[in-house]
Design a protein around this motif. Sequence first.
Motif, PDB file in Angstrom:
ATOM      1  N   UNK A 167      26.688 -10.482 -44.131  1.00 49.67           N
ATOM      2  CA  UNK A 167      27.047 -11.866 -44.444  1.00 49.67           C
ATOM      3  C   UNK A 167      27.838 -12.487 -43.294  1.00 49.67           C
ATOM      4  N   UNK A 168      28.749 -11.738 -42.721  1.00 53.85           N
ATOM      5  CA  UNK A 168      29.559 -12.209 -41.590  1.00 53.85           C
ATOM      6  C   UNK A 168      28.651 -12.575 -40.414  1.00 53.85           C
ATOM      7  N   UNK A 169      27.732 -11.674 -40.083  1.00 53.67           N
ATOM      8  CA  UNK A 169      26.808 -11.917 -38.974  1.00 53.67           C
ATOM      9  C   UNK A 169      25.892 -13.103 -39.272  1.00 53.67           C
ATOM     10  N   UNK A 170      25.451 -13.236 -40.510  1.00 56.64           N
ATOM     11  CA  UNK A 170      24.538 -14.315 -40.905  1.00 56.64           C
ATOM     12  C   UNK A 170      25.229 -15.675 -40.819  1.00 56.64           C
ATOM     13  N   UNK A 171      26.457 -15.764 -41.321  1.00 54.76           N
ATOM     14  CA  UNK A 171      27.206 -17.023 -41.249  1.00 54.76           C
ATOM     15  C   UNK A 171      27.419 -17.411 -39.789  1.00 54.76           C
ATOM     16  N   UNK A 172      27.803 -16.442 -38.977  1.00 54.36           N
ATOM     17  CA  UNK A 172      28.039 -16.692 -37.560  1.00 54.36           C
ATOM     18  C   UNK A 172      26.760 -17.181 -36.875  1.00 54.36           C
ATOM     19  N   UNK A 173      25.628 -16.542 -37.167  1.00 52.61           N
ATOM     20  CA  UNK A 173      24.356 -16.907 -36.562  1.00 52.61           C
ATOM     21  C   UNK A 173      23.866 -18.281 -37.024  1.00 52.61           C
ATOM     22  N   UNK A 174      24.329 -18.724 -38.197  1.00 49.75           N
ATOM     23  CA  UNK A 174      23.897 -20.007 -38.739  1.00 49.75           C
ATOM     24  C   UNK A 174      24.886 -21.135 -38.476  1.00 49.75           C
ATOM     25  N   UNK A 175      25.794 -20.929 -37.551  1.00 48.54           N
ATOM     26  CA  UNK A 175      26.662 -22.016 -37.115  1.00 48.54           C
ATOM     27  C   UNK A 175      27.953 -22.181 -37.863  1.00 48.54           C
ATOM     28  N   UNK A 176      28.274 -21.250 -38.753  1.00 45.62           N
ATOM     29  CA  UNK A 176      29.574 -21.301 -39.413  1.00 45.62           C
ATOM     30  C   UNK A 176      30.653 -20.883 -38.426  1.00 45.62           C
ATOM     31  N   UNK A 177      31.755 -21.608 -38.397  1.00 44.44           N
ATOM     32  CA  UNK A 177      32.869 -21.253 -37.514  1.00 44.44           C
ATOM     33  C   UNK A 177      33.723 -20.195 -38.205  1.00 44.44           C
ATOM     34  N   UNK A 178      33.657 -18.974 -37.725  1.00 42.48           N
ATOM     35  CA  UNK A 178      34.391 -17.868 -38.329  1.00 42.48           C
ATOM     36  C   UNK A 178      35.891 -18.064 -38.099  1.00 42.48           C
ATOM     37  N   UNK A 179      36.664 -18.010 -39.189  1.00 31.87           N
ATOM     38  CA  UNK A 179      38.114 -18.209 -39.107  1.00 31.87           C
ATOM     39  C   UNK A 179      38.904 -16.917 -39.178  1.00 31.87           C
ATOM     40  N   UNK A 180      38.366 -15.920 -39.863  1.00 32.55           N
ATOM     41  CA  UNK A 180      39.063 -14.640 -40.003  1.00 32.55           C
ATOM     42  C   UNK A 180      38.089 -13.510 -39.718  1.00 32.55           C
ATOM     43  N   UNK A 181      38.626 -12.384 -39.353  1.00 34.61           N
ATOM     44  CA  UNK A 181      37.814 -11.173 -39.340  1.00 34.61           C
ATOM     45  C   UNK A 181      37.532 -10.794 -40.787  1.00 34.61           C
ATOM     46  N   UNK A 182      36.719  -9.783 -40.981  1.00 31.56           N
ATOM     47  CA  UNK A 182      36.527  -9.248 -42.320  1.00 31.56           C
ATOM     48  C   UNK A 182      37.814  -8.527 -42.705  1.00 31.56           C
ATOM     49  N   UNK A 183      38.458  -9.021 -43.748  1.00 32.32           N
ATOM     50  CA  UNK A 183      39.746  -8.484 -44.172  1.00 32.32           C
ATOM     51  C   UNK A 183      39.561  -7.437 -45.272  1.00 32.32           C
ATOM     52  N   UNK A 184      40.194  -6.281 -45.080  1.00 28.69           N
ATOM     53  CA  UNK A 184      40.188  -5.198 -46.080  1.00 28.69           C
ATOM     54  C   UNK A 184      38.769  -4.794 -46.488  1.00 28.69           C
ATOM     55  N   UNK A 185      37.823  -4.950 -45.551  1.00 29.71           N
ATOM     56  CA  UNK A 185      36.414  -4.634 -45.812  1.00 29.71           C
ATOM     57  C   UNK A 185      35.906  -5.393 -47.040  1.00 29.71           C
ATOM     58  N   UNK A 186      36.472  -6.598 -47.298  1.00 36.64           N
ATOM     59  CA  UNK A 186      36.212  -7.265 -48.567  1.00 36.64           C
ATOM     60  C   UNK A 186      35.874  -8.755 -48.449  1.00 36.64           C
ATOM     61  N   UNK A 187      36.490  -9.510 -47.507  1.00 32.37           N
ATOM     62  CA  UNK A 187      36.287 -10.956 -47.462  1.00 32.37           C
ATOM     63  C   UNK A 187      36.508 -11.509 -46.056  1.00 32.37           C
ATOM     64  N   UNK A 188      35.992 -12.725 -45.848  1.00 32.76           N
ATOM     65  CA  UNK A 188      36.286 -13.485 -44.631  1.00 32.76           C
ATOM     66  C   UNK A 188      36.159 -14.971 -44.936  1.00 32.76           C
ATOM     67  N   UNK A 189      36.767 -15.788 -44.095  1.00 31.48           N
ATOM     68  CA  UNK A 189      36.696 -17.243 -44.223  1.00 31.48           C
ATOM     69  C   UNK A 189      35.966 -17.841 -43.027  1.00 31.48           C
ATOM     70  N   UNK A 190      35.280 -18.958 -43.278  1.00 30.74           N
ATOM     71  CA  UNK A 190      34.612 -19.690 -42.213  1.00 30.74           C
ATOM     72  C   UNK A 190      34.651 -21.170 -42.535  1.00 30.74           C
ATOM     73  N   UNK A 191      34.353 -21.999 -41.522  1.00 28.91           N
ATOM     74  CA  UNK A 191      34.220 -23.435 -41.725  1.00 28.91           C
ATOM     75  C   UNK A 191      32.748 -23.806 -41.676  1.00 28.91           C
ATOM     76  N   UNK A 192      32.349 -24.684 -42.596  1.00 34.80           N
ATOM     77  CA  UNK A 192      30.993 -25.233 -42.524  1.00 34.80           C
ATOM     78  C   UNK A 192      30.971 -26.317 -41.440  1.00 34.80           C
ATOM     79  N   UNK A 193      29.823 -26.885 -41.129  1.00 31.18           N
ATOM     80  CA  UNK A 193      29.762 -27.909 -40.070  1.00 31.18           C
ATOM     81  C   UNK A 193      30.592 -29.166 -40.346  1.00 31.18           C
ATOM     82  N   UNK A 194      31.034 -29.352 -41.589  1.00 31.31           N
ATOM     83  CA  UNK A 194      31.864 -30.502 -41.952  1.00 31.31           C
ATOM     84  C   UNK A 194      33.353 -30.201 -41.871  1.00 31.31           C
ATOM     85  N   UNK A 195      33.713 -28.930 -41.617  1.00 34.80           N
ATOM     86  CA  UNK A 195      35.111 -28.536 -41.529  1.00 34.80           C
ATOM     87  C   UNK A 195      35.681 -27.945 -42.807  1.00 34.80           C
TER      88      UNK A 195
END
Length: 117
Positions: free
Chosen positions: A81-109
């Motif tokens: 999911x992390x790689x897919x969001x990154x490849x689709x233009x999501x701005x990654x805000x965090x690393x994968x935390x606790x092997x459980x979650x991450x945050x990103x920004x959509x193109x609108x912020x």
Amino acid sequence: MVSPILNQIGAVFIPVKDIEKSKEWYCQLLGLPLDGEVLFGHLYVIPMQGPEIVLDSKIYTSESVLNIPSFHLNTEDIDAAYDYVKANGGEILTDIEHDHWFNFKDPNGNVIMVCRC
């Protein structure tokens, strides 16, 4: 007294700048067809399993974007999911935390969380 309000969430609204571009981006992100129509020139309801997501260009301002996650999208494979969001233009805000979650920004912020379920 019994409340007439159900303990259910029907939909989550996301403010977006351009409804057509956002419809395309979210449908691609979620692997959904682009066959739904934009309603009233500013709303697009993304069909989800559970509460729906409503993209709304009428409520968009730079101040209305989601600065913290109001919900999370589920995944069974957090790394993919992390790689897919990154490849689709999501701005990654965090690393994968606790092997459980991450945050990103959509193109609108808007800040969105993805969480391993």
